[in-house]
Design a protein around this motif. Structure first.
Motif, PDB file in Angstrom:
ATOM      1  N   VAL A 121       0.816  -1.216   0.000  1.00 22.57           N
ATOM      2  CA  VAL A 121       0.000   0.000   0.000  1.00 22.57           C
ATOM      3  C   VAL A 121       0.848   1.264   0.000  1.00 22.57           C
ATOM      4  CG1 VAL A 121      -1.716   1.307   1.323  1.00 22.57           C
ATOM      5  CG2 VAL A 121      -1.972  -1.153   1.068  1.00 22.57           C
TER       6      VAL A 121
ATOM      7  N   THR B 223      -1.962   4.767  -3.390  1.00 27.67           N
ATOM      8  CA  THR B 223      -1.672   4.038  -2.153  1.00 27.67           C
ATOM      9  C   THR B 223      -2.819   3.120  -1.762  1.00 27.67           C
ATOM     10  OG1 THR B 223      -2.456   5.896  -0.780  1.00 27.67           O
ATOM     11  CG2 THR B 223      -0.116   5.856  -1.324  1.00 27.67           C
ATOM     12  N   HIS B 224      -3.791   3.657  -0.998  1.00 29.20           N
ATOM     13  CA  HIS B 224      -4.824   2.842  -0.361  1.00 29.20           C
ATOM     14  C   HIS B 224      -6.034   2.557  -1.240  1.00 29.20           C
ATOM     15  CE1 HIS B 224      -6.459   6.823  -0.014  1.00 29.20           C
ATOM     16  NE2 HIS B 224      -5.585   7.186   0.924  1.00 29.20           N
TER      17      HIS B 224
ATOM     18  N   ASP C  62      -4.287  -0.452   8.884  1.00 26.80           N
ATOM     19  CA  ASP C  62      -3.645  -1.714   8.524  1.00 26.80           C
ATOM     20  C   ASP C  62      -4.199  -2.895   9.316  1.00 26.80           C
ATOM     21  OD1 ASP C  62      -2.160  -0.144   6.856  1.00 26.80           O
ATOM     22  OD2 ASP C  62      -0.239  -0.454   7.882  1.00 26.80           O
TER      23      ASP C  62
END
Length: 414
Positions: free
Chosen positions: A22, A61-62, A322
């Motif tokens: 990520v 990223t996410h 996470d």
């Protein structure tokens, strides 16, 4: 009768589930999405009817900082990997709903960079909400203070066209609907402009708006979505059990009844944005929460891992998601054995719900109510059928579900 009247979702956050990096600066492309193929029979055995997927499109990223919504994220694979997942789901009778991030895009989106480079007269400029007169120079307006998330200009025609094209593209490739991320942050009239055109091409598609606060029925009426995320009920379920105050749950269920007069809410006790229910309530409390979820009206989802008793606390920091978005093993055979009892409870309660499909539109009424003991009757819309659910928190959380004849259909006692 719409297929959504029998929908029960397995909610999966693919980037986490499939072990995609990520925050790596230069992540390695790989067909990680294919890891889900080994879990589809597990989903069928669990009793769900489809996958409610988190973001799968190219992002920084996410997943919520989109770079290209017409391309599968290289960290997850290719369009062929997606097509194979759709085919495998179809072969098992599973539906797929995709996560549409249409409030904003990533700050590194190529068209954002082009708009800033070429100025307000460029073709790209009209898609984004940019303050061209900012004293420090052209400055994109961002989503909820996140500098990496640039808002679309929802008042202009380009954003509506963009979202319509993205939705239609993936519905044509086999998706069955869309979760509209942060739908609450976009004026409802935007969705009302977009959705009719999409429905004209795909009349069976289902649209779920992420809405946290506010007037749910008004948002549904103004936007044209089919459902919204029922955060009010989510909060009441876990806090009433944790605080041993079942009056809160009864109040929320009365609100829930009112919502059901207008639409069928999407219900849950866990998702990719909140602390795991087993961490909040412990194993017995989590079972009680699930029992409520599966015996009241709505279109429920189970967040992947909750059915195994996964724990994880969401924290307000970098990487704070996470713990609730972990990688899963390559196959269900590699799951730890300690989750089997929780899995069986989920199968039993999902099975009970499937045997009573009228529960989707059922309303509830209190039979008896105390701080730590609550009996509610959940009744079909036509009044012909009902179940009685008893929640007792006096010692530990216990639940009993009885049919109209008083026979016990399911019980959880420590």
């Amino acid at each position: 009768m719409s297929w959504t009247e029998h929908a029960i979702w397995w909610h999966v956050y693919p980037l986490g589930f499939c072990g995609a990096p990520v925050r790596d600066a230069d992540p390695t492309p790989a067909p990680r999405l294919r890891r889900l193929l080994a879990w589809l029979d597990y989903a069928v055995e669990l009793g769900v009817s489809g996958l409610l997927l988190g973001p799968v499109f190219a992002s920084s990223t996410h997943g919520y900082d989109t770079l290209d919504p017409f391309r599968i994220d290289p960290r997850l694979g290719t369009e062929q990997d997606f097509d194979d997942l759709v085919d495998a789901c179809r072969a098992r009778g599973l539906r797929i709903v995709l996560d549409g991030v249409f409030s904003h895009v990533g700050a590194e989106h190529p068209e954002v960079l082009r708009a800033l480079r070429e100025g307000p007269s460029s073709d790209a400029a009209g898609l984004f909400d940019i303050d061209w007169d900012h004293p420090g120079g052209a400055t994109p307006r961002v989503f909820e203070g996140h500098g990496s998330l640039v808002r679309l200009d929802h008042a202009g025609p380009q954003a509506a066209d963009y979202v319509t094209r993205v939705m239609t593209h993936w519905l044509e490739r086999g998706a069955d609907g869309w979760r509209l991320d942060a739908a609450y942050s976009v004026d409802a009239t935007f969705w009302a402009r977009v959705l009719p055109a999409v429905r004209a091409a795909h009349p069976g598609a289902w649209f779920l708006g992420e809405v946290i606060h506010g007037d749910y029925p008004a948002f549904v009426a103004a936007s044209g979505v089919d459902s919204v995320t029922q955060y009010q009920l989510w909060k009441a379920i876990w806090s009433s059990i944790r605080d041993r105050n079942l009056f809160e749950l009864d109040w929320a269920l009365q609100r829930h009844n009112a919502f059901l007069d207008h639409f069928v809410p999407q219900t849950f006790v866990g998702n990719h944005d909140v602390t795991r229910i087993a961490s909040t309530l412990g194993p017995d409390g989590a079972v009680a929460a699930l029992a409520v979820l599966m015996t009241v009206g709505g279109i429920p989802s189970v967040y992947a891992g909750d059915e195994q008793g996964f724990t994880g606390v969401k924290e307000d920091r970098l990487g704070g998601d996470d713990a609730v978005r972990p990688a899963f093993p390559d196959s269900p055979a590699q799951l730890a054995p300690w989750g089997r009892d929780t899995y069986r409870v989920h199968r039993d309660l999902i099975g009970l719900r499937r045997r009573h499909p009228w529960l989707t539109t059922a309303t509830t009424e209190p039979v008896s109510l105390e701080n730590t003991r609550y009996v509610y009757r959940t009744r079909s819309a036509d009044g012909a059928s009902f179940l009685d659910v008893t929640i007792d928190l006096a010692d530990s959380a216990t639940v009993t579900i009885r049919d109209a004849g008083g026979d016990v259909l399911w019980a959880h006692h420590v």
